[in-house]
Design an enzyme around this catalytic site. Structure first.
Site, PDB file in Angstrom:
ATOM      1  N   GLU A  80      72.422  14.405 -40.925  1.00  0.00           N
ATOM      2  CA  GLU A  80      71.236  14.641 -41.756  1.00  0.00           C
ATOM      3  C   GLU A  80      70.786  13.365 -42.458  1.00  0.00           C
ATOM      4  O   GLU A  80      71.592  12.677 -43.098  1.00  0.00           O
ATOM      5  CB  GLU A  80      71.555  15.726 -42.796  1.00  0.00           C
ATOM      6  CG  GLU A  80      70.341  16.134 -43.598  1.00  0.00           C
ATOM      7  CD  GLU A  80      70.630  17.291 -44.546  1.00  0.00           C
ATOM      8  OE1 GLU A  80      71.506  18.127 -44.240  1.00  0.00           O
ATOM      9  OE2 GLU A  80      69.984  17.336 -45.602  1.00  0.00           O
ATOM     10  N   LYS A 271      75.567  23.628 -51.110  1.00  0.00           N
ATOM     11  CA  LYS A 271      75.410  23.027 -49.778  1.00  0.00           C
ATOM     12  C   LYS A 271      75.199  21.518 -49.931  1.00  0.00           C
ATOM     13  O   LYS A 271      75.719  20.714 -49.164  1.00  0.00           O
ATOM     14  CB  LYS A 271      74.236  23.690 -49.053  1.00  0.00           C
ATOM     15  CG  LYS A 271      74.068  23.284 -47.591  1.00  0.00           C
ATOM     16  CD  LYS A 271      73.182  22.087 -47.389  1.00  0.00           C
ATOM     17  CE  LYS A 271      72.993  21.788 -45.903  1.00  0.00           C
ATOM     18  NZ  LYS A 271      72.223  20.570 -45.658  1.00  0.00           N
ATOM     19  N   ASP A 287      89.937  19.240 -41.638  1.00  0.00           N
ATOM     20  CA  ASP A 287      89.433  20.532 -41.186  1.00  0.00           C
ATOM     21  C   ASP A 287      88.272  20.975 -42.084  1.00  0.00           C
ATOM     22  O   ASP A 287      88.481  21.522 -43.167  1.00  0.00           O
ATOM     23  CB  ASP A 287      90.606  21.530 -41.245  1.00  0.00           C
ATOM     24  CG  ASP A 287      90.233  22.920 -40.763  1.00  0.00           C
ATOM     25  OD1 ASP A 287      89.033  23.228 -40.670  1.00  0.00           O
ATOM     26  OD2 ASP A 287      91.151  23.699 -40.493  1.00  0.00           O
ATOM     27  N   HIS A 384      63.271  12.073 -47.815  1.00  0.00           N
ATOM     28  CA  HIS A 384      63.572  12.654 -46.504  1.00  0.00           C
ATOM     29  C   HIS A 384      62.606  12.187 -45.432  1.00  0.00           C
ATOM     30  O   HIS A 384      62.981  11.983 -44.288  1.00  0.00           O
ATOM     31  CB  HIS A 384      63.427  14.183 -46.602  1.00  0.00           C
ATOM     32  CG  HIS A 384      64.746  14.877 -46.715  1.00  0.00           C
ATOM     33  ND1 HIS A 384      65.543  15.074 -45.626  1.00  0.00           N
ATOM     34  CD2 HIS A 384      65.379  15.431 -47.759  1.00  0.00           C
ATOM     35  CE1 HIS A 384      66.630  15.712 -46.010  1.00  0.00           C
ATOM     36  NE2 HIS A 384      66.558  15.935 -47.309  1.00  0.00           N
TER      37      HIS A 384
END
Ligand code: MEV
Length: 427
Positions: A80, A271, A287, A384
């Site tokens: 991202e 998130k 992991d 972004h």
């Protein structure tokens, strides 16, 4: 590791040269990073079944992370755009205010033998008291190495869960797995203890009836609230407002408070934290599924899903902090099998698992700071769109000349797929 200025402005070769100087690696080693070719395909094929290839992801560096007294350059694997940039920017900003303070609060992991006993609970308790040591003795040989490193099984308890499910009990074991994530160690110990329990129950003098005992499963828990790290940054409100604009700290705190009370915002907020944490977890071959599962369940520990981070603005001081459960390893597993994971650890000065927990948490908090500070000021799209423009141009197979022209043209315009397509029709 040293502090670096203008890292993002360096071209790729200069970045590689810098990290090569910092780590003392041979330059040719880093050149191979480009195509990820330091990974031996055969070794990768041995990790997972039906492998027919590799799946490449961008591997970036976020320098200038001052955590306690050390500076780290943190490798991040993430597709991202803006994530690595935001982490680096936040790291550099907080370096001016003493950096991140991080502390491992506890490091205990847990696993269970889940079983059913259809007899009298008192018999089971007696059985457990008599044979507790026999169960532990059975795993002595597996624990030898772990004990030499200071870890091993810390406790074993019989837990009555009949209030939740008929005849349901657990043997709950806690573990210290030192610098290993320890999943295989824990599961081996649990399965061995379960088999021994069954075996002892078959003894005719046993206080429990073997026909009433049924082992259901033996497995570690990925919920590790007691393998926990705390990280914080703080500075005077005036100093932060001076950089981000008057009233910033108040607006920032408001955004964090919203994520404390509103689940829709909390999930997106968390998130954002995991954007940073996962990128380091991936770069170090840990992991990410277990880290993700644990972080989100921990965010619900009050009975309601909330923001993992908290902010206070009090007495002229801004404090931003987070507690995060993180079960990570720096030895064993992929950390030593995957050459890129090994290299990531090398770049960070081969941290032990405590240090890696602190680094992951600091990157998560930095990421959260970066995202929320954009959200409450310019909005998230401004940053972004720069990379997004490039993605759209690449999708539309723009030439390098068109790309350069588009960058200039869209510098002060809103980027959308159709506006870029229209631009390319006439350029
Ligand atoms: C995007 O990947 C992450 C953010 O949505 C996080 C946030 O909203 O805090 C920007």
């Amino acid at each position: 590791m040293n502090q670096v200025s203008g890292f993002s402005k360096l071209n790729k070769e200069q970045k590689i040269e810098w990290i090569q100087n910092m780590t003392g690696r041979d330059l040719s080693y880093f050149e191979k990073f480009d195509a990820g070719i330091i990974a031996d395909q055969k070794r990768l094929e041995e990790l997972s079944e039906n492998t027919i290839g590799n799946f490449h992801m961008p591997y970036g560096l976020a320098p200038n992370f001052l955590i306690n007294d050390d500076i780290y350059c943190v490798p991040m694997v993430i597709e991202e755009s803006s994530v690595v940039a935001a982490a680096s920017k936040a790291a550099k900003f907080w370096m001016n205010f003493g950096g991140f303070k991080a502390k491992v609060v506890s490091k205990t992991k847990v696993g269970h033998v889940h079983f059913t006993y259809e007899g009298y609970a008192g018999d089971l308790e007696e059985f457990f008291e008599i044979h507790k040591q026999d169960l532990l003795d059975e795993v002595k040989s597996f624990c030898e190495n772990m004990e030499k490193r200071g870890g091993g099984v810390r406790s074993i308890d019989l837990i009555d869960k009949c209030h939740a499910l008929d005849n349901y009990y657990q043997l709950e074991l806690t573990f210290d797995t030192c610098d290993a994530m320890g999943a295989n160690f824990i599961n081996t110990v649990l399965e061995t203890i379960a088999a021994k329990m069954l075996l002892i129950s078959r003894n005719k003098y046993s206080s429990i009836d073997e026909d009433k005992l049924k082992i259901n499963m033996s497995i570690l828990s990925n919920y590790t609230p007691n393998c926990n790290v705390h990280v914080s940054v703080s500075a005077n409100v005036d100093q932060i407002d001076e950089k981000f604009g008057q009233g910033f700290c108040k607006d920032f705190k408001r955004a964090i408070d919203i994520a404390k009370v509103d689940i829709s915002r909390a999930v997106t907020h968390n998130k954002g934290i995991m954007n940073g944490v996962d990128a380091v977890i991936l770069a170090t071959g840990n992991d990410f599924r277990s880290v993700e599962a644990c972080a989100h369940s921990y965010a619900s520990r009050s009975g309601r899903y909330r923001s993992l981070s908290s902010c206070s603005v009090y007495d002229g001081k801004f404090t931003f902090e987070m507690s995060l459960p993180l079960s990570v390893g720096t030895v064993g597993g992929l950390t030593s099998l995957h050459p890129m994971a090994k290299e990531s650890l090398h770049i960070m000065g081969n941290p032990n698992s405590d240090k890696l927990m602190k680094i992951c948490a600091a990157v998560g908090l930095a990421q959260n700071f970066g995202a929320v500070s954009s959200l409450v000021t310019t909005g998230i799209q401004k940053g972004h769109m720069k990379m997004h423009l490039l993605n759209i141009l690449n999708q539309l197979e723009a030439t390098s000349m068109q790309i350069e022209e588009a960058k200039k043209y869209f510098a002060d315009k809103i980027v959308s797929f159709s506006s870029v397509r229209d631009f390319l029709k006439v350029h």
